[in-house]
Write a protein that holds these residues in place. Structure first.
Motif, mmCIF file in Angstrom:
data_model
loop_
_atom_site.group_PDB
_atom_site.id
_atom_site.type_symbol
_atom_site.label_atom_id
_atom_site.label_comp_id
_atom_site.label_asym_id
_atom_site.label_seq_id
_atom_site.Cartn_x
_atom_site.Cartn_y
_atom_site.Cartn_z
ATOM 1 N N THR A 248 -7.024 7.527 -7.918
ATOM 2 C CA THR A 248 -6.111 6.662 -7.166
ATOM 3 C C THR A 248 -4.679 6.983 -7.558
ATOM 4 O O THR A 248 -4.415 7.424 -8.677
ATOM 5 C CB THR A 248 -6.363 5.165 -7.445
ATOM 6 O OG1 THR A 248 -6.166 4.909 -8.829
ATOM 7 C CG2 THR A 248 -7.757 4.756 -7.026
ATOM 8 N N SER A 249 -3.768 6.744 -6.623
ATOM 9 C CA SER A 249 -2.343 6.883 -6.923
ATOM 10 C C SER A 249 -1.552 5.999 -5.972
ATOM 11 O O SER A 249 -2.017 5.658 -4.880
ATOM 12 C CB SER A 249 -1.893 8.345 -6.803
ATOM 13 O OG SER A 249 -2.043 8.799 -5.480
ATOM 14 N N GLN B 227 2.070 3.087 -0.662
ATOM 15 C CA GLN B 227 0.859 3.746 -0.163
ATOM 16 C C GLN B 227 -0.108 3.969 -1.324
ATOM 17 O O GLN B 227 0.233 4.604 -2.315
ATOM 18 C CB GLN B 227 1.194 5.077 0.486
ATOM 19 C CG GLN B 227 -0.023 5.720 1.128
ATOM 20 C CD GLN B 227 0.342 6.989 1.834
ATOM 21 O OE1 GLN B 227 0.634 7.983 1.190
ATOM 22 N NE2 GLN B 227 0.335 6.958 3.150
ATOM 23 N N THR C 145 -3.435 5.808 -2.393
ATOM 24 C CA THR C 145 -4.307 6.918 -2.034
ATOM 25 C C THR C 145 -5.559 6.820 -2.895
ATOM 26 O O THR C 145 -5.464 6.666 -4.110
ATOM 27 C CB THR C 145 -3.615 8.270 -2.287
ATOM 28 O OG1 THR C 145 -2.394 8.302 -1.552
ATOM 29 C CG2 THR C 145 -4.503 9.432 -1.868
ATOM 30 N N ASP D 225 -9.177 8.879 -3.584
ATOM 31 C CA ASP D 225 -10.018 10.062 -3.383
ATOM 32 C C ASP D 225 -11.402 9.777 -3.942
ATOM 33 O O ASP D 225 -11.524 9.346 -5.092
ATOM 34 C CB ASP D 225 -9.449 11.278 -4.117
ATOM 35 C CG ASP D 225 -8.107 11.723 -3.569
ATOM 36 O OD1 ASP D 225 -7.946 11.703 -2.342
ATOM 37 O OD2 ASP D 225 -7.235 12.101 -4.370
ATOM 38 N N ARG E 214 -10.422 11.581 1.292
ATOM 39 C CA ARG E 214 -9.163 10.918 0.926
ATOM 40 C C ARG E 214 -8.875 9.805 1.921
ATOM 41 O O ARG E 214 -8.944 9.999 3.124
ATOM 42 C CB ARG E 214 -8.021 11.917 0.902
ATOM 43 C CG ARG E 214 -6.678 11.283 0.586
ATOM 44 C CD ARG E 214 -5.643 12.303 0.280
ATOM 45 N NE ARG E 214 -5.877 12.763 -1.086
ATOM 46 C CZ ARG E 214 -5.141 13.684 -1.700
ATOM 47 N NH1 ARG E 214 -4.149 14.256 -1.083
ATOM 48 N NH2 ARG E 214 -5.412 14.039 -2.938
ATOM 49 N N LEU E 215 -8.528 8.633 1.371
ATOM 50 C CA LEU E 215 -8.189 7.473 2.194
ATOM 51 C C LEU E 215 -6.807 6.974 1.798
ATOM 52 O O LEU E 215 -6.425 7.054 0.630
ATOM 53 C CB LEU E 215 -9.203 6.352 1.968
ATOM 54 C CG LEU E 215 -10.619 6.746 2.326
ATOM 55 C CD1 LEU E 215 -11.529 6.485 1.165
ATOM 56 C CD2 LEU E 215 -11.057 5.994 3.528
ATOM 57 N N TYR E 216 -6.098 6.430 2.790
ATOM 58 C CA TYR E 216 -4.760 5.893 2.559
ATOM 59 C C TYR E 216 -4.726 4.428 2.978
ATOM 60 O O TYR E 216 -5.261 4.069 4.027
ATOM 61 C CB TYR E 216 -3.719 6.657 3.381
ATOM 62 C CG TYR E 216 -3.617 8.113 3.039
ATOM 63 C CD1 TYR E 216 -2.872 8.546 1.942
ATOM 64 C CD2 TYR E 216 -4.264 9.069 3.810
ATOM 65 C CE1 TYR E 216 -2.776 9.888 1.625
ATOM 66 C CE2 TYR E 216 -4.174 10.417 3.503
ATOM 67 C CZ TYR E 216 -3.429 10.823 2.414
ATOM 68 O OH TYR E 216 -3.328 12.156 2.107
ATOM 69 N N TYR E 217 -4.081 3.615 2.153
ATOM 70 C CA TYR E 217 -3.887 2.198 2.459
ATOM 71 C C TYR E 217 -2.420 1.857 2.231
ATOM 72 O O TYR E 217 -1.868 2.170 1.172
ATOM 73 C CB TYR E 217 -4.742 1.318 1.533
ATOM 74 C CG TYR E 217 -6.218 1.498 1.717
ATOM 75 C CD1 TYR E 217 -6.917 0.760 2.663
ATOM 76 C CD2 TYR E 217 -6.925 2.399 0.927
ATOM 77 C CE1 TYR E 217 -8.286 0.926 2.831
ATOM 78 C CE2 TYR E 217 -8.289 2.576 1.090
ATOM 79 C CZ TYR E 217 -8.958 1.834 2.035
ATOM 80 O OH TYR E 217 -10.311 2.005 2.201
ATOM 81 N N ASN E 218 -1.786 1.213 3.216
ATOM 82 C CA ASN E 218 -0.436 0.695 3.031
ATOM 83 C C ASN E 218 -0.555 -0.729 2.512
ATOM 84 O O ASN E 218 -1.283 -1.544 3.083
ATOM 85 C CB ASN E 218 0.341 0.707 4.344
ATOM 86 C CG ASN E 218 0.769 2.103 4.712
ATOM 87 O OD1 ASN E 218 1.125 2.907 3.854
ATOM 88 N ND2 ASN E 218 0.733 2.416 5.988
#
Length: 128
Positions: free
Chosen positions: A15-16, A31, A33, A35, A81-85
């Protein structure tokens, strides 16, 4: 972070945040991220759940505090990889906010969960 490990392989995650800190006065999201890496010798089917505490939301209006996604099959040595705001809600305090991430491994062709792995990470938020 290592979600799970066994002699036949494992499921790893990373995560980052960008930027590293959420500043409410800027009204811009951070954001997240995530993985998910399949290091098993065979493909696996995954889903993910993300749960935010009070004060944070996954939408600008501040109504959505959790999300669940079916990731489908991830091949050996592949990653998804997934992205969340992540947004602040009005009146957020300067503090560390825990975010819970749960990854489920499913039986192929089924919604039955074989194993679940969880990780709690922290996001630093400032009200100014």
């Amino acid at each position: 972070f290592k979600l799970f490990s066994c002699s036949h392989g494992s499921t790893h995650g990373r995560t980052s945040f960008f930027p590293l800190r959420l500043v409410a006065a800027r009204k811009e999201p951070v954001q997240l991220t995530v993985d998910i890496i399949n290091t098993h010798p065979e493909s696996r089917v995954y889903s993910i759940e993300v749960e935010l505490p009070r004060g944070l939301a996954l939408d600008r209006a501040g109504h959505k505090a959790s999300d669940r996604k079916q990731l489908g099959e991830i091949l050996p040595r592949q990653e998804k990889r997934l992205y969340y705001n992540i947004f602040t809600k009005a009146g957020v305090d300067t503090d560390e906010y825990p975010i819970d991430i749960v990854v489920h491994e499913h039986r192929k062709g089924s919604t039955d969960i074989e194993q679940s792995f969880s990780k709690r990470i922290a996001l630093q938020a400032q009200n100014r």
